[in-house]
Design a protein around this motif. Structure first.
Motif, mmCIF file in Angstrom:
data_model
loop_
_atom_site.group_PDB
_atom_site.id
_atom_site.type_symbol
_atom_site.label_atom_id
_atom_site.label_comp_id
_atom_site.label_asym_id
_atom_site.label_seq_id
_atom_site.Cartn_x
_atom_site.Cartn_y
_atom_site.Cartn_z
ATOM 1 N N PRO A 102 0.829 -1.203 0.000
ATOM 2 C CA PRO A 102 0.000 0.000 0.000
ATOM 3 C C PRO A 102 0.869 1.261 0.000
ATOM 4 O O PRO A 102 2.024 1.222 0.412
ATOM 5 C CB PRO A 102 -0.797 -0.111 1.298
ATOM 6 C CG PRO A 102 -0.703 -1.530 1.699
ATOM 7 C CD PRO A 102 0.565 -2.051 1.144
ATOM 8 N N PRO A 103 0.337 2.372 -0.442
ATOM 9 C CA PRO A 103 1.134 3.609 -0.480
ATOM 10 C C PRO A 103 1.484 4.077 0.931
ATOM 11 O O PRO A 103 0.843 3.700 1.905
ATOM 12 C CB PRO A 103 0.206 4.609 -1.184
ATOM 13 C CG PRO A 103 -1.152 4.046 -1.040
ATOM 14 C CD PRO A 103 -1.000 2.562 -0.946
ATOM 15 N N GLU A 104 2.523 4.903 1.004
ATOM 16 C CA GLU A 104 2.952 5.450 2.294
ATOM 17 C C GLU A 104 1.904 6.428 2.815
ATOM 18 O O GLU A 104 1.307 7.183 2.060
ATOM 19 C CB GLU A 104 4.294 6.161 2.150
ATOM 20 C CG GLU A 104 5.434 5.233 1.786
ATOM 21 C CD GLU A 104 5.717 4.214 2.886
ATOM 22 O OE1 GLU A 104 5.604 4.557 4.072
ATOM 23 O OE2 GLU A 104 6.053 3.076 2.538
ATOM 24 N N LEU A 105 1.707 6.380 4.126
ATOM 25 C CA LEU A 105 0.752 7.265 4.773
ATOM 26 C C LEU A 105 1.487 8.347 5.551
ATOM 27 O O LEU A 105 2.705 8.298 5.723
ATOM 28 C CB LEU A 105 -0.139 6.466 5.728
ATOM 29 C CG LEU A 105 -1.061 5.447 5.085
ATOM 30 C CD1 LEU A 105 -1.769 4.641 6.155
ATOM 31 C CD2 LEU A 105 -2.079 6.129 4.202
ATOM 32 N N ALA A 106 0.713 9.295 6.069
ATOM 33 C CA ALA A 106 1.299 10.316 6.936
ATOM 34 C C ALA A 106 1.846 9.648 8.192
ATOM 35 O O ALA A 106 1.444 8.542 8.560
ATOM 36 C CB ALA A 106 0.243 11.359 7.298
ATOM 37 N N LYS A 107 2.765 10.327 8.882
ATOM 38 C CA LYS A 107 3.419 9.727 10.049
ATOM 39 C C LYS A 107 2.450 9.436 11.189
ATOM 40 O O LYS A 107 2.725 8.597 12.027
ATOM 41 C CB LYS A 107 4.535 10.632 10.544
ATOM 42 C CG LYS A 107 5.665 10.738 9.543
ATOM 43 C CD LYS A 107 6.804 11.538 10.099
ATOM 44 C CE LYS A 107 7.802 11.770 9.004
ATOM 45 N NZ LYS A 107 8.981 11.006 9.121
ATOM 46 N N THR A 108 1.317 10.075 11.209
ATOM 47 C CA THR A 108 0.361 9.842 12.289
ATOM 48 C C THR A 108 -0.572 8.673 12.000
ATOM 49 O O THR A 108 -1.299 8.233 12.874
ATOM 50 C CB THR A 108 -0.490 11.106 12.525
ATOM 51 O OG1 THR A 108 -1.160 11.433 11.295
ATOM 52 C CG2 THR A 108 0.381 12.264 12.964
#
Length: 132
Positions: A102-108
């Protein structure tokens, strides 16, 4: 035209629709490229194709005067288990890295299936993900 003929025609239509979904699902299972896209074909057959065939069986048995509700139990079982099994198959493909991650998400934010906490990493080393 009486109700028996209408029920018979309705059962025939349900059989054709179910057979169509089974044919398309089989074609998709053969022709789609990777396991994640191939996953959609059998789940659609399991829900729509088999569901319509079971509905045709139920309608025809009522038309013949031998009503049967066993098909409802089978449909309920299929409608509950098909999404669950598809979810587990997709998670296995993600964990084995046999598909695009899956694509990278925000750090939170985190993908729940790829979370590996520190306390879990040392507990069972044989269950950690291998990169390869």
């Amino acid at each position: 035209m009486n109700w028996a003929e209408i029920g018979t025609y309705f059962a025939a239509i349900c059989l054709f629709v179910g057979a169509f979904f089974a044919l398309v699902g089989t074609f998709g299972l053969i022709k789609l490229n990777d396991s994640m896209t191939r996953l959609h074909a059998p789940t659609k057959v399991g829900t729509m194709g088999i569901g319509m065939i079971l509905l045709a069986s139920m309608v025809y048995s009522f038309v013949q005067g031998q009503g049967s509700l066993h098909e409802l139990l089978i449909m309920a079982f299929l409608f509950v288990t098909a999404p669950i099994s598809a979810n587990f198959i997709s998670k296995v493909n993600i964990h084995r890295r046999s598909c695009d991650t899956p694509p990278e998400l925000a750090k939170t934010e985190e993908w729940s299936t790829l979370v590996q906490r520190e306390e879990d990493a040392g507990a069972h080393p044989e269950q950690t993900l291998s990169k390869g």
